[in-house]
Design a protein around this motif. Structure first.
Motif, short mmCIF file in Angstrom:
data_model
loop_
_atom_site.label_atom_id
_atom_site.label_comp_id
_atom_site.label_asym_id
_atom_site.label_seq_id
_atom_site.Cartn_x
_atom_site.Cartn_y
_atom_site.Cartn_z
N THR A 200 0.86 -1.18 0.00
CA THR A 200 0.00 0.00 0.00
C THR A 200 0.90 1.23 0.00
OG1 THR A 200 -1.65 -1.22 1.25
CG2 THR A 200 -1.85 1.18 1.25
N ILE A 201 0.61 2.14 -0.92
CA ILE A 201 1.44 3.35 -1.03
C ILE A 201 0.79 4.47 -0.25
CG2 ILE A 201 2.53 4.96 -2.66
CD1 ILE A 201 3.42 1.94 -2.87
N GLY A 202 1.58 5.14 0.55
CA GLY A 202 1.08 6.26 1.36
C GLY A 202 2.19 7.28 1.52
N PRO A 203 2.05 8.16 2.49
CA PRO A 203 3.05 9.22 2.65
C PRO A 203 4.48 8.71 2.81
CG PRO A 203 1.21 9.50 4.18
CD PRO A 203 0.96 8.24 3.47
N ARG A 223 -0.65 -0.71 -4.25
CA ARG A 223 -2.07 -0.50 -3.95
C ARG A 223 -2.27 0.93 -3.48
NH1 ARG A 223 -4.41 -1.03 1.52
NH2 ARG A 223 -6.67 -1.23 1.42
N ASN A 225 -5.18 3.35 -1.74
CA ASN A 225 -6.44 3.22 -1.00
C ASN A 225 -7.20 4.54 -1.10
OD1 ASN A 225 -8.50 2.73 0.74
ND2 ASN A 225 -7.22 2.03 2.44
N CYS A 227 -9.60 5.55 0.31
CA CYS A 227 -10.12 6.02 1.59
C CYS A 227 -9.26 7.19 2.08
CB CYS A 227 -10.02 4.86 2.57
SG CYS A 227 -10.98 5.07 4.04
N HIS A 228 -8.03 7.27 1.58
CA HIS A 228 -7.11 8.31 2.04
C HIS A 228 -6.60 9.11 0.84
CE1 HIS A 228 -6.92 6.19 5.90
NE2 HIS A 228 -6.84 5.08 5.18
N GLY A 229 -6.19 10.34 1.10
CA GLY A 229 -5.56 11.15 0.05
C GLY A 229 -6.55 11.65 -0.99
N HIS A 234 -3.32 10.52 -5.79
CA HIS A 234 -3.29 9.16 -6.35
C HIS A 234 -2.82 9.17 -7.81
CE1 HIS A 234 -4.91 7.31 -2.79
NE2 HIS A 234 -5.93 8.14 -2.78
N PRO A 346 -6.43 7.97 11.54
CA PRO A 346 -7.36 8.65 10.65
C PRO A 346 -8.24 7.64 9.91
CG PRO A 346 -5.13 9.43 10.28
CD PRO A 346 -5.04 8.29 11.22
N ARG A 347 -9.50 7.95 9.80
CA ARG A 347 -10.47 7.15 9.03
C ARG A 347 -10.57 5.70 9.49
NH1 ARG A 347 -11.92 9.52 3.75
NH2 ARG A 347 -11.43 11.69 4.01
N SER A 512 0.02 -2.98 4.54
CA SER A 512 -0.90 -1.83 4.59
C SER A 512 -0.16 -0.66 5.22
CB SER A 512 -2.15 -2.19 5.40
OG SER A 512 -2.82 -3.25 4.78
N GLY A 513 -0.45 -0.40 6.53
CA GLY A 513 0.22 0.69 7.21
C GLY A 513 1.74 0.55 7.21
N ALA A 516 2.57 2.07 3.95
CA ALA A 516 1.94 3.37 3.66
C ALA A 516 2.45 4.47 4.57
CB ALA A 516 0.42 3.25 3.78
N MET A 517 2.54 4.18 5.86
CA MET A 517 2.95 5.24 6.76
C MET A 517 3.90 4.77 7.86
SD MET A 517 1.12 4.39 9.51
CE MET A 517 -0.40 4.12 10.31
#
Ligand SMILES: Nc1ncnc2c1ncn2[C@@H]1O[C@H](COP(=O)(O)OP(=O)(O)O)[C@@H](O)[C@H]1O
Ligand SMILES: C=C(OP(=O)(O)O)C(=O)O
Length: 672
Positions: A200-203, A223, A225, A227-229, A234, A346-347, A512-513, A516-517
């Motif tokens: 999962t790609i995040g900050p 991936r 998501n 739900c965020h950003g 994206h 968050p979320r 996931s996390g 992502a973060m």
């Protein structure tokens, strides 16, 4: 300066093969000043399983200078990896890992291959193969002791020398993942990873260099998501993954995950997390807040929330990571007392429970695909993502509906639809949902919020089994290495959990996390990679041939033929211990049928389009290549052999089984 002297190979290492013996001769090696007190080690790793076949302490002369005059070893393999380095001063280090080598190099043993005069008889334990094919045997084929032939000359750590070939000019006509290519060259077919990895790609991972590090570390699918950003964010990430594929030769697929109609908290006004302490009173509100949130206040996305909950209900955040008791309702605000403290993210998902059961009132009537999800789906289609994952699927109907929507909107691309199994309804209708989908995700985060935690492992096992039987790729997701969001090493229990998913032979594992973060995305990916490799190897060593019964799934006679061909080819591949299965497939269907059988050897899947190649990157054991080919299998095979040989990915004598969906044929042959 003396202190800065580097480790250095002074003279070449010559390697000779004589029957089953390998003679190493002539190495002279000078250690840098920092390594002066170190003993030295030489270790050879077996190509198939990367395990040590021997360890030699070398003679030390003139302080830091060592020389290997001659050493002779027994070999059982065609490819070795040689590592040379200083022995660690602290021997305890050895119990954890081998010291970093100063020189590390792959060695291909270019042995001439001819049919063995006495082919070994089939193993008594396995069923007789349908026919006998020439088998490779190093002992039968190596030159005599009297006339040793050089098989490789080390180029002082700069890589093995491969014979040049007329095909080299054309070698760029085949597209393969740069990391896979290096892995094949370095460690050989058998040691390639079969379990695929989704990040999962995040900050923490949205810069080009960070994405590249993940791709180098084995990410097969990125991936995002929804739900965020923002969509802009994206779009930027998708663009970077594309750039990575084009510029660096990767085939990383993009999976867009919809938000779905779950009840979740808002985004905490920009904070990464907030702590809820035991006994604290928090307000969960459906009001829209413009300004910063008041203290101890959480916004909730579902308008019906304040009406649906009752005083006395229990409110669970992320399936119980934090718990509250509902103590008062005041219009849009629900006052709750924290009973299990923890971090609110968050979320985060919210569920409420009454008398020990999950409350599924009006929220259970929410549409699976919300109006925001439809806009996100349009976005995904426009961006040409490879997979769309649908959250909180309840029935096959929604999948069929979405598939016809995608088909009407994206005539020239083929987006696969992944059903996320994360609700009680999705478990009830599991088989019909999976039949309708192109794959599934065991979304254990939300699933664990809807069913008792102790039921999650058996649900996972069941979902993986149904997917494998119905030939749909399956991803095991969430909290695989949760502690690595904060810490650089996983817990033993997390490693056991990852091992179990690999042992179940799921197609893919997902971060996931952690990616992502988290603070250690690359390390988390490395853990998934090394655990997958280890468990897959254990599986093969134990000869745990496929026990799962695979039902007939074909819907036409032609499909039945394809299915039979793949089942037989996989069985032959195991019985004959071939090096690889080759499959020529335009749509990817035949490749997935082979993957379903989970054969011992890797499957080289040749396909004509880049989008099919990316999609195949999610499936167990497939190494996808893009290659244009014709209906003439003979010429396809010879062209492929020439191209792969020129790139050093296969060599003369490798035994392959080739199947094709044009001719519906099986061929067994040694690479000429
Ligand atoms: N695009 C993004 N922007 C910001 N944070 C993100 C993004 N994607 C994921 N995250 C962070 O990573 C965590 C784990 O991601 P994921 O499991 O996909 O979401 P969730 O926790 O909502 O199920 C999220 O809770 C969020 O904190
Ligand atoms: C993967 C999951 O879904 P999401 O991250 O969208 O909540 C999950 O619930 O496990």
């Amino acid at each position: 300066m003396e202190n800065e002297r580097e480790n250095e190979v002074v003279s070449n290492l010559y390697i000779w093969s004589c029957k089953r013996r390998l003679i190493l001769e002539g190495l002279e090696f000078k250690f840098g000043a920092n390594d002066i007190n170190a003993l030295t080690w030489l270790r050879l790793f077996d190509r198939n399983e990367a395990r040590s076949v021997t360890l030699t302490e070398m003679k030390r002369e003139n302080g830091s200078f060592v020389r290997l005059t001659q050493e002779s070893l027994t070999v059982t393999t065609h490819k070795l990896r040689l590592c040379l380095g200083p022995w660690p001063s602290n021997k305890k280090e050895l119990t954890r890992q081998w010291p970093r080598p100063s020189v590390s190099q792959s060695i291909s043993l270019h042995l001439p291959i001819a049919p063995s005069p006495n082919p070994p008889s089939p193993k008594p334990s396995s069923p007789a193969p349908p026919f006998s094919a020439p088998r490779r045997s190093i002992s039968a084929l190596s030159p005599d002791l009297g006339s040793p032939s050089p098989i490789l000359v080390s180029d002082n750590g700069k890589g093995a020398i491969f014979p040049s070939s007329a095909a080299s000019a054309e070698s760029s006509a085949i597209e393969v993942d740069a990391v896979t290519e290096a892995e094949l060259k370095e460690n050989g077919f058998r040691s390639t990873r079969r379990t695929k990895l989704v990040c999962t790609i995040g900050p923490a991972t949205c810069e080009f260099e960070q994405l590249e590090a993940l791709a180098v570390g084995g990410m097969n699918v990125a991936r995002i998501n929804m739900c965020h950003g923002t969509r802009e964010w994206h779009r930027h990430v998708i663009g970077l993954v594309r750039r990575l594929n084009v510029e660096k030769g990767f085939a990383v697929a993009v999976m867009m995950d919809t938000e779905g109609s779950e009840i979740h908290m808002g985004d905490l006004g920009g904070a990464a997390s907030v702590k809820a302490e035991d006994g604290e009173i928090w307000t969960f509100s459906v009001r829209a807040f413009d300004s910063p949130l008041p203290d101890n206040t959480i916004s909730v996305n579902y308008d019906g929330f304040a009406e649906d909950v009752k005083v006395g209900d229990e409110l669970l955040v992320d399936g119980g990571m934090v718990r509250f008791d509902v103590i008062e309702k005041i219009g849009p605000d629900v006052k709750c007392r924290c009973t299990d403290p923890g971090l609110l993210l968050p979320r985060a998902n919210l569920t409420f429970w009454r008398d020990g059961s999950l409350v599924r009132e009006r929220n259970a009537m929410l549409p699976t695909i919300s109006s925001k999800d439809w806009l996100d789906i349009d976005f995904g289609i426009a961006e040409g993502v490879d997979f769309i994952a649908i959250s909180f699927v309840k029935s096959a109907e929604v999948i069929n509906h979405l598939k016809s929507y995608i088909a009407a909107r994206s005539r020239d691309s083929d987006i696969a639809v992944i059903a996320k199994i994360e609700s009680i309804d999705s478990l009830k209708n599991l088989e019909e949902i999976i039949r309708a989908s192109d794959g599934a995700m065991v979304a254990r985060g939300d699933l664990g919020a809807q069913i008792p935690l102790e039921q999650v492992p058996s649900a996972q096992q069941k979902i993986v089994q149904v997917c494998r039987q119905l030939n749909k790729p399956v991803i095991v997701a969430s909290q695989l290495l949760e502690s690595m969001i904060e810490y650089p090493t996983p817990t033993r229990a997390e490693v056991a959990d990852v091992s179990e998913a690999v042992r179940q032979r799921a197609d893919a594992l997902m971060l996931s996390g952690e990616s992502a973060m988290g603070q250690y995305p690359d390390k988390a990916l490395a853990v998934l990679r090394s655990v997958s490799l280890r468990i897959e190897r254990w599986w093969r060593e134990e000869k745990r041939h496929e026990a799962m019964e695979l039902p007939d799934i074909a819907s036409s006679f032609s499909d039945s033929i394809s299915e039979e061909i793949c089942n037989s080819a996989a069985k032959m591949a195991n019985n004959l211990e071939v090096d690889a299965l080759f499959v020529y497939t335009k749509t990817g269907h035949l490749a997935s049928l082979l993957s379903r059988c989970r054969p011992d050897c890797p499957i080289f899947a040749f396909t004509t389009t880049t989008s099919v190649r990316r999609r195949l990157n999610l499936q167990w054991g497939l190494i996808p290549f893009r290659l244009s080919f014709s209906d003439d299998m003979e010429s396809n095979l010879h062209r492929t052999f020439a191209l792969l040989k020129a790139r050093g990915m296969i060599k003369s004598g490798d035994l392959v089984i080739a199947v094709s969906d044009m001719l519906q044929s099986i061929q067994v042959m040694n690479v000429p």
